[in-house]
Design an enzyme around this catalytic site. Structure first.
Site, mmCIF file in Angstrom:
data_model
loop_
_atom_site.group_PDB
_atom_site.id
_atom_site.type_symbol
_atom_site.label_atom_id
_atom_site.label_comp_id
_atom_site.label_asym_id
_atom_site.label_seq_id
_atom_site.Cartn_x
_atom_site.Cartn_y
_atom_site.Cartn_z
ATOM 1 C CD GLU A 64 61.922 26.932 82.386
ATOM 2 O OE1 GLU A 64 61.194 26.328 81.589
ATOM 3 O OE2 GLU A 64 62.150 28.170 82.299
ATOM 4 C CB ALA A 177 28.813 58.257 72.641
ATOM 5 C CB SER A 183 31.348 58.975 75.401
ATOM 6 O OG SER A 183 32.676 59.415 75.148
ATOM 7 C CG ASP A 215 36.448 60.214 73.883
ATOM 8 O OD1 ASP A 215 35.530 61.054 73.878
ATOM 9 O OD2 ASP A 215 36.260 58.988 73.804
ATOM 10 N NE ARG A 222 45.976 57.893 82.903
ATOM 11 C CZ ARG A 222 45.284 57.516 81.833
ATOM 12 N NH1 ARG A 222 45.871 57.459 80.656
ATOM 13 N NH2 ARG A 222 44.014 57.174 81.936
ATOM 14 C CB SER A 242 41.404 56.465 56.102
ATOM 15 O OG SER A 242 40.611 55.368 56.501
ATOM 16 N N GLY A 311 35.570 53.635 69.020
ATOM 17 C CA GLY A 311 34.160 53.928 68.885
ATOM 18 C C GLY A 311 33.411 52.804 68.202
ATOM 19 C CG LEU A 314 38.509 50.417 64.935
ATOM 20 C CD1 LEU A 314 38.812 49.931 63.530
ATOM 21 C CD2 LEU A 314 39.653 51.284 65.463
#
Length: 377
Positions: A64, A177, A183, A215, A222, A242, A311, A314
């Site tokens: 606004e 994968a 992968s 990976d 980027r 963990s 992966g 998770l």
């Protein structure tokens, strides 16, 4: 609804046109406004557009205020009697910037057309009350038009967690994968470039320690196409580990920007903590990671949208626990076979228990198919 507010589907075609313009303006802040919502505003009087504006960055002018400044730049210092078309309810409190609702009152706006109400507890309905108490007519679109523009803000203020978007790259037979873990790359360069847009709009990107080891990703934005005025906002990068050990994440740690490590209280290895500016640790569970605790922590950090790039384990946990709002699935025209890894490590025994979603869209991105699903609640 406050007296004086019209919640109506009787907006004229002209109203809808200007409101659509306000949303198009709001989208210009898609990658920069976080943690504030994306908002656009158009000021109109006697069928003439006086000014346009959108919120660009937190701490800077709201939509606004920017529309009023644009009107002044156009030679219109007095906007009294105008209608303000705003994609979201004007803010009601003075934070880093003044209350937009009170600013519209002070500028003698006579009508405000809104694309939806702001779920922020300090605003929701209060911005409208300020306007209507001043005698300003307020019309609100019958359906919240901010569902796609600001999904995270609504989820954060109603469910105390961010909007969770799961990004998955898979073969056409649903494999992410090879059995060995190989992968890179299942999907094409155009698909990987498309992911940058989802990173750029996210407040945080979440990955697992397994993905880091396999990976060694950077997980930053980027592509300068998502920069505004030379500013390329980077999301908080979150690692679920963990034991808290991210010593092997050389690419992620080498790139500038904040990193948060979510670990368990009992298993964290104090000796692996690395000294690096912007690197934090947070306990999310005693013996195993509690994703609800992690998401609550991110909400407290004002994260509206998070992107999970992880992966099958998770990713499967988010799906299994119902802690997701959207899946962005890139499928490459390849078949990897039964021994390759599935896209989500979770199990269902009956169709009735299947994880289901509503198809948002499906488009070709280079040679790959991108499918977007929204969770059915």
């Amino acid at each position: 609804m406050h007296i004086g507010v019209s919640l109506t589907d009787m907006l004229t075609d002209v109203d809808k046109l200007y409101l659509t313009t306000a949303f198009a303006l709001a989208e210009r802040g898609m990658y920069t406004t976080s943690p504030n919502p994306r908002v656009g505003c158009v000021l109109v009087r006697d069928g003439k557009v006086l000014g346009r504006g959108w919120h660009i960055r937190t701490g800077h002018g709201h939509a606004e205020a920017n529309a009023l400044a644009n009107a002044a730049a156009n030679g219109v210092a007095d906007v009294s009697g105008a209608t303000a078309y705003v994609s979201l309810e004007p803010c009601a409190f003075h934070g880093r910037t003044p209350s937009c609702a009170r600013t519209l009152v002070e500028q003698h706006i006579t009508r405000v057309v809104l694309g939806g109400l702001d779920p922020h507890p300090k605003v929701s309905g209060e911005g409208v009350r300020i306007l209507t108490d001043a005698g300003i007519k307020v019309d609100v679109a019958p359906d919240d038009l901010n569902v796609d523009l600001n999904p995270g803000q609504r989820v954060r203020f109603t469910q105390a967690r961010p909007y969770v978007r799961l990004k998955i790259a898979a073969s056409i037979d649903g494999r992410t994968a090879m059995a060995s873990g190989e992968s890179q790359w299942i999907t094409s360069a155009p698909a990987r470039a498309d992911v940058q847009s989802f990173r750029a709009r996210s407040c945080a990107v979440i990955t697992g320690n397994g993905t880091l080891k396999a990976d060694n990703p950077t997980l930053n934005v980027r592509d300068d196409a998502y920069a505004v005025d030379g500013y390329l906002r980077q999301p908080l990068r979150v690692v679920v580990a963990s034991d808290g050990d991210v010593s092997g994440a050389t690419n992620l740690l080498a790139a500038p920007g904040p990193v948060l490590v979510a670990h368990t209280a009992s298993r964290v290895k104090k000796t692996v903590k690395i000294k690096r500016e912007g690197l934090e640790w947070v306990a999310c569970g005693e013996a195993q990671i509690d994703l609800k605790t992690l998401l609550a922590h991110l909400a407290e950090r004002d994260c509206n949208e998070v992107l999970v790039e992880a992966g099958p384990r998770l990713t499967g946990s988010f799906l299994d626990q119902g802690l997701w709002d959207e899946v962005v699935l890139y499928q490459a025209p390849v078949l990897l076979g039964v021994s390759a890894r599935a896209l989500g490590a979770f199990d269902r025994s009956t169709l009735a228990d299947a994880v289901r979603g509503e198809l948002l869209d499906s488009v070709m991105v280079g040679p790959d198919l991108r499918v977007r699903l929204r969770a059915i609640r």
